[in-house]
Design an enzyme around this catalytic site. Structure first.
Site, PDB file in Angstrom:
ATOM      1  N   GLY A   2       0.823  -1.208   0.000  1.00  0.00           N
ATOM      2  CA  GLY A   2       0.000   0.000   0.000  1.00  0.00           C
ATOM      3  C   GLY A   2       0.852   1.250   0.000  1.00  0.00           C
ATOM      4  N   ILE A  43       2.893   4.686   1.409  1.00  0.00           N
ATOM      5  CA  ILE A  43       3.919   4.914   2.439  1.00  0.00           C
ATOM      6  C   ILE A  43       3.261   5.337   3.748  1.00  0.00           C
ATOM      7  CG2 ILE A  43       5.763   6.500   3.128  1.00  0.00           C
ATOM      8  CD1 ILE A  43       6.944   6.313   0.449  1.00  0.00           C
ATOM      9  N   CYS A  95       2.439   0.435  -8.868  1.00  0.00           N
ATOM     10  CA  CYS A  95       3.450   0.945  -7.936  1.00  0.00           C
ATOM     11  C   CYS A  95       4.771   1.201  -8.652  1.00  0.00           C
ATOM     12  CB  CYS A  95       3.652  -0.045  -6.802  1.00  0.00           C
ATOM     13  SG  CYS A  95       3.967  -1.711  -7.394  1.00  0.00           S
ATOM     14  N   GLU A 141       4.181  10.412  -5.695  1.00  0.00           N
ATOM     15  CA  GLU A 141       3.454   9.391  -6.467  1.00  0.00           C
ATOM     16  C   GLU A 141       2.030   9.891  -6.739  1.00  0.00           C
ATOM     17  OE1 GLU A 141       2.136   5.785  -4.429  1.00  0.00           O
ATOM     18  OE2 GLU A 141       2.988   4.609  -6.060  1.00  0.00           O
TER      19      GLU A 141
HETATM   20  P1  NAD Z   1      -3.429   2.211   1.173  1.00  0.00           P
HETATM   21  O1  NAD Z   1      -2.156   2.344   1.905  1.00  0.00           O
HETATM   22  O2  NAD Z   1      -4.468   3.232   1.385  1.00  0.00           O
HETATM   23  O3  NAD Z   1      -4.130   0.810   1.527  1.00  0.00           O
HETATM   24  C1  NAD Z   1      -3.480  -0.435   1.317  1.00  0.00           C
HETATM   25  C2  NAD Z   1      -4.101  -1.476   2.233  1.00  0.00           C
HETATM   26  O4  NAD Z   1      -3.769  -1.151   3.581  1.00  0.00           O
HETATM   27  C3  NAD Z   1      -5.636  -1.525   2.195  1.00  0.00           C
HETATM   28  O5  NAD Z   1      -6.067  -2.847   2.367  1.00  0.00           O
HETATM   29  C4  NAD Z   1      -6.011  -0.676   3.388  1.00  0.00           C
HETATM   30  O6  NAD Z   1      -7.293  -0.972   3.885  1.00  0.00           O
HETATM   31  C5  NAD Z   1      -4.928  -1.026   4.378  1.00  0.00           C
HETATM   32  N1  NAD Z   1      -4.632  -0.009   5.394  1.00  0.00           N
HETATM   33  C6  NAD Z   1      -4.692   1.337   5.284  1.00  0.00           C
HETATM   34  N2  NAD Z   1      -4.334   1.913   6.442  1.00  0.00           N
HETATM   35  C7  NAD Z   1      -4.008   0.920   7.294  1.00  0.00           C
HETATM   36  C8  NAD Z   1      -3.557   0.878   8.651  1.00  0.00           C
HETATM   37  N3  NAD Z   1      -3.359   1.985   9.368  1.00  0.00           N
HETATM   38  N4  NAD Z   1      -3.314  -0.337   9.201  1.00  0.00           N
HETATM   39  C9  NAD Z   1      -3.496  -1.478   8.495  1.00  0.00           C
HETATM   40  N5  NAD Z   1      -3.949  -1.491   7.237  1.00  0.00           N
HETATM   41  C10 NAD Z   1      -4.194  -0.311   6.634  1.00  0.00           C
HETATM   42  O7  NAD Z   1      -3.027   2.064  -0.347  1.00  0.00           O
HETATM   43  P2  NAD Z   1      -3.958   1.950  -1.619  1.00  0.00           P
HETATM   44  O8  NAD Z   1      -4.471   3.299  -1.946  1.00  0.00           O
HETATM   45  O9  NAD Z   1      -4.909   0.826  -1.430  1.00  0.00           O
HETATM   46  O10 NAD Z   1      -2.890   1.472  -2.720  1.00  0.00           O
HETATM   47  C11 NAD Z   1      -2.078   2.308  -3.426  1.00  0.00           C
HETATM   48  C12 NAD Z   1      -0.656   2.271  -2.917  1.00  0.00           C
HETATM   49  O11 NAD Z   1      -0.161   0.940  -2.926  1.00  0.00           O
HETATM   50  C13 NAD Z   1       0.277   3.041  -3.813  1.00  0.00           C
HETATM   51  O12 NAD Z   1       1.128   3.836  -3.031  1.00  0.00           O
HETATM   52  C14 NAD Z   1       1.065   1.967  -4.542  1.00  0.00           C
HETATM   53  O13 NAD Z   1       2.304   2.365  -5.007  1.00  0.00           O
HETATM   54  C15 NAD Z   1       1.149   0.916  -3.494  1.00  0.00           C
HETATM   55  N6  NAD Z   1       1.452  -0.387  -4.102  1.00  0.00           N
HETATM   56  C16 NAD Z   1       2.711  -0.918  -3.931  1.00  0.00           C
HETATM   57  C17 NAD Z   1       3.043  -2.125  -4.538  1.00  0.00           C
HETATM   58  C18 NAD Z   1       4.419  -2.728  -4.395  1.00  0.00           C
HETATM   59  O14 NAD Z   1       4.586  -3.885  -4.747  1.00  0.00           O
HETATM   60  N7  NAD Z   1       5.415  -2.013  -3.912  1.00  0.00           N
HETATM   61  C19 NAD Z   1       2.091  -2.800  -5.311  1.00  0.00           C
HETATM   62  C20 NAD Z   1       0.830  -2.228  -5.455  1.00  0.00           C
HETATM   63  C21 NAD Z   1       0.514  -1.028  -4.835  1.00  0.00           C
END
Ligand code: NAD
Length: 490
Positions: A228, A230, A284, A385
Site C-alpha cells: 500500500g 507509504i 506501484c 506518487e
Molecule cells: P493504502 O495504503 O491506502 O491501503 C493499502 C491497504 O492497507 C488496504 O487494504 C487498506 O485498507 C490497508 N490499510 C490502510 N491503512 C491501514 C492501517 N493503518 N493499518 C493497516 N492497514 C491499513 O493504499 P492503496 O491506496 O490501497 O494502494 C495504493 C498504494 O499501494 C500506492 O502507493 C502503490 O504504489 C502501493 N502499491 C505498492 C506495490 C508494491 O509492490 N510495492 C504494489 C501495489 C501497490
C-alpha cells in the site's frame, strides 16, 4: 459462497455488526453488490482461528509435499475459472479484461512456483571449529500472518503473499482493500474447494484504519505483510512494534525510465507508454518519470504523445480496450488535484490533463492520459506518487545527470534504462537506488525474481526464493556428538 461474506474459521460469515459496504464499478459508478464490513471483533475471531490452526492443529507441521499439492490444486481451480474471476476483477477495478486474465494465469503460475520451491531443500550445514559439533539450519514457518493488500492488482497482490505464506506452512488472514474485495472472496471460494484445513486461510473485509490496524497491532499475529501507500505503511510499521512482529512493506514509487539517445527508438517509445499507462498508471512500479536524453527529446516527446493519443480507453470489459477508469471518485479527485498542482508549479500539459466526459465516459472515473513537460526536479508532480495516468518528462544531458535525476526522490522501487550500449546501461543500472530494474524493457514481473523497494519504497522482498524466505524463520540446530560435561565450574 455468498459474494458479500467473510471467511473465518472455515465458515462464510456476515459482519458481527451486520454492517455492509457498497462495492462500485468504476466504469459507471453502479453498485455491483454489498459486502460485509468487518469489525475488530471479526478480526480477533480470524486471528484466533489462524492461531489454533497453526499452534494446535499443526498446519505448519504438515509435510511440504502436502501443502504443495493443495497449492497446485488451487492453481488449477483458478485457471479453470479464469473467465469468471477475470470478469469480476475488471468489474470491480475497471482494468482491461486482458490484464485481469493475465493476472489470473500469472497468479496460478506463482502458486505452482511456490508449490515447487517449498519441496526443495533450503537449510545449510556448517563446518565448525569444533569437529564434535554438527551444525545446521532449518527453515520453519513464522506462524500467523496478516496479509494486507492494495486495490490496484487485487488478485496478484493477494497471491504474491498467500502463495509463499501457505507454502511455508503459515496460517493467514487476508485483508483486501475495502474498495476491491470481490476477487479475493472468489479466490477463497476456489481455495476452499481444494480442501485446506479449517482456520488455515481466513478472509476479513473492511477499512484499513479499523480492521487492518487490528491485524497489524495484534499481539497474536506473528507477521504482517503489507502492500500500500507509504503513509499506511508507516502506520503498519508502528502498529507492528506492539509485539515486534515481522514486517514486509511493499510501498509506492516514482520510478524513472531513462531513455538514452542510442536506444532502439521505437522500443523506447513503446515501453514509455506501456510502463506508464498500463493499468491506468495505477501501478506501484509505473515508469512515471520518463527521463529523455536531450538530443532526442523533441522527437521522443512527439512520438510519445502520438502513441498516448491512440490508447483505447473505455469499459474494461469491451474488446480491444487497453485503459479503463481510475479506481474511485476519491482517486480521480486526487489525480486531478495533482494535475492542477503541476500546472500551478509551472509545468506544461503536453497532452490530456482533464477528466473525460460525455458518452460512455460520463458516469465513470476516466482521466485522459496526461503528459507533463517543462518540469523541474523540485516540483511535487516530479517528487510525489500520483498513481494515475500522469507522466512527467525530464530532460537530461549525459549519464551522470541521468543517474542524479533518477535517484532524486525518496522512493526506490523500480527503474528502467533504454540503450543499445549494454555496458553503459549496466553501469547506469548499478548506480540506481532501486530494487527492481529493467534494461531495454519496462514492467514485466517474474515469479522467480524478487520484488521490492529501496529507500521509502519498502522493506523486504516478495516473489522468488526471497519471497519464500520472508515467510520463514531460520533455526540453528547444533548436535554435539562428544557427550560429556563441560566442567566449566569445576
Ligand atoms: P493504502 O495504503 O491506502 O491501503 C493499502 C491497504 O492497507 C488496504 O487494504 C487498506 O485498507 C490497508 N490499510 C490502510 N491503512 C491501514 C492501517 N493503518 N493499518 C493497516 N492497514 C491499513 O493504499 P492503496 O491506496 O490501497 O494502494 C495504493 C498504494 O499501494 C500506492 O502507493 C502503490 O504504489 C502501493 N502499491 C505498492 C506495490 C508494491 O509492490 N510495492 C504494489 C501495489 C501497490
Amino acid at each position: 459462497m455468498d459474494l458479500g461474506k467473510m471467511f473465518i474459521d472455515g465458515e462464510w460469515v456476515e459482519s458481527s455488526s451486520g454492517e455492509t459496504r457498497k462495492i462500485l464499478n468504476p466504469y459507471d459508478a453502479s453498485v455491483i453488490c454489498e459486502v460485509a464490513e468487518g469489525t475488530s471483533q471479526d478480526a480477533e475471531k480470524a486471528i484466533a482461528a489462524a492461531r489454533r490452526a497453526f499452534y494446535e492443529d499443526g498446519w505448519g507441521d504438515t509435510p511440504a509435499y502436502e501443502r504443495a499439492e493443495l497449492l497446485k490444486k488451487f492453481a488449477d481451480e483458478m485457471e479453470a475459472n479464469v473467465a469468471e474471476l477475470a470478469r469480476l476483477e475488471t468489474l470491480n477495478t475497471g482494468k482491461a479484461l486482458i490484464e485481469s486474465e493475465y493476472d489470473v494465469y500469472d497468479s496460478a503460475n506463482i502458486l505452482r512456483y511456490y508449490a515447487g520451491l517449498v519441496t526443495k531443500p533450503t537449510g545449510q550445514t556448517y563446518d565448525l571449529n569444533d569437529p564434535n559439533v554438527h551444525a545446521m539450519t532449518v527453515r520453519e514457518p513464522i506462524g500467523v500472518c496478516a496479509l494486507i493488500v492494495a486495490w490496484n492488482f487485487p488478485i496478484s497482490l493477494a497471491i504474491w503473499k498467500v502463495a509463499p505464506a501457505l507454502a511455508a506452512g503459515n496460517t493467514i488472514i487476508l485483508k483486501p482493500s475495502k474498495t476491491t474485495p470481490l476477487s479475493a472472496i472468489k479466490m477463497v471460494e476456489m481455495r476452499e474447494k481444494v480442501g485446506f484445513p479449517k482456520g488455515v486461510g481466513n478472509l476479513v473485509l473492511g477499512a484499513g484504519a479499523g480492521i487492518g490496524n487490528v491485524l497489524a497491532e495484534s499481539m497474536d499475529v506473528d507477521k504482517v505483510a503489507f502492500t500500500g501507500s507509504i503513509k499506511a505503511g508507516r502506520e503498519v510499521m508502528r502498529a507492528a512494534a506492539s509485539n515486534v512482529k515481522g514486517i514486509c512493506l511493499e510501498l509506492g514509487g516514482k520510478s524513472p525510465n531513462i531513455i538514452f539517445a542510442d536506444a532502439d527508438f521505437d522500443t523506447a517509445v513503446d515501453y514509455g507508454l506501456y510502463g506508464m499507462f498500463y493499468n491506468q498508471g495505477e501501478v506501484c512500479s509505473a515508469g512515471s518519470r520518463i527521463l529523455v536524453e536531450d538530443t532526442i527529446y523533441d522527437k521522443y516527446l512527439e512520438k510519445l504523445i502520438e502513441g498516448a493519443k491512440k490508447i483505447r480507453i473505455g469499459n474494461g470489459l469491451d474488446e480491444g480496450v487497453r485503459m479503463g477508469p481510475v479506481i474511485s471518485e476519491h482517486q480521480m479527485k486526487k489525480v486531478l488535484e495533482y494535475i492542477e498542482i503541476g500546472k500551478k508549479e509551472g509545468a506544461t500539459v503536453a497532452l490530456g490533463g482533464y477528466r473525460m466526459t460525455g458518452q460512455e465516459y460520463e458516469k465513470g472515473y476516466f482521466i485522459a492520459p496526461t503528459i507533463f513537460t517543462d518540469t523541474t526536479p523540485d516540483m511535487r508532480i516530479v517528487q510525489e506518487e500520483i498513481f494515475g495516468p500522469v507522466v512527467v518528462i525530464q530532460k537530461f544531458h549525459g549519464e551522470e545527470e541521468a543517474i542524479r535525476l533518477a535517484n532524486d526522490t525518496t522512493y526506490g522501487l523500480a527503474a528502467g534504462v533504454f540503450s543499445n550500449d549494454l555496458s553503459k546501461a549496466l553501469r547506469v543500472v548499478k548506480k540506481l537506488r532501486a530494487g527492481i530494474t529493467w534494461i531495454n524493457t519496462y514492467g514485466p514481473v517474474y515469479p522467480e525474481a524478487p520484488w521490492g523497494g529501496y529507500k521509502q519504497s519498502g522493506i523486504g522482498r516478495e516473489l522468488g526464493i526471497y519471497g519464500l524466505d520472508d515467510y520463514t524463520e531460520v533455526k540453528q540446530i547444533n548436535i554435539n556428538t562428544n557427550v560429556c560435561p563441560s566442567e566449566w565450574f569445576d
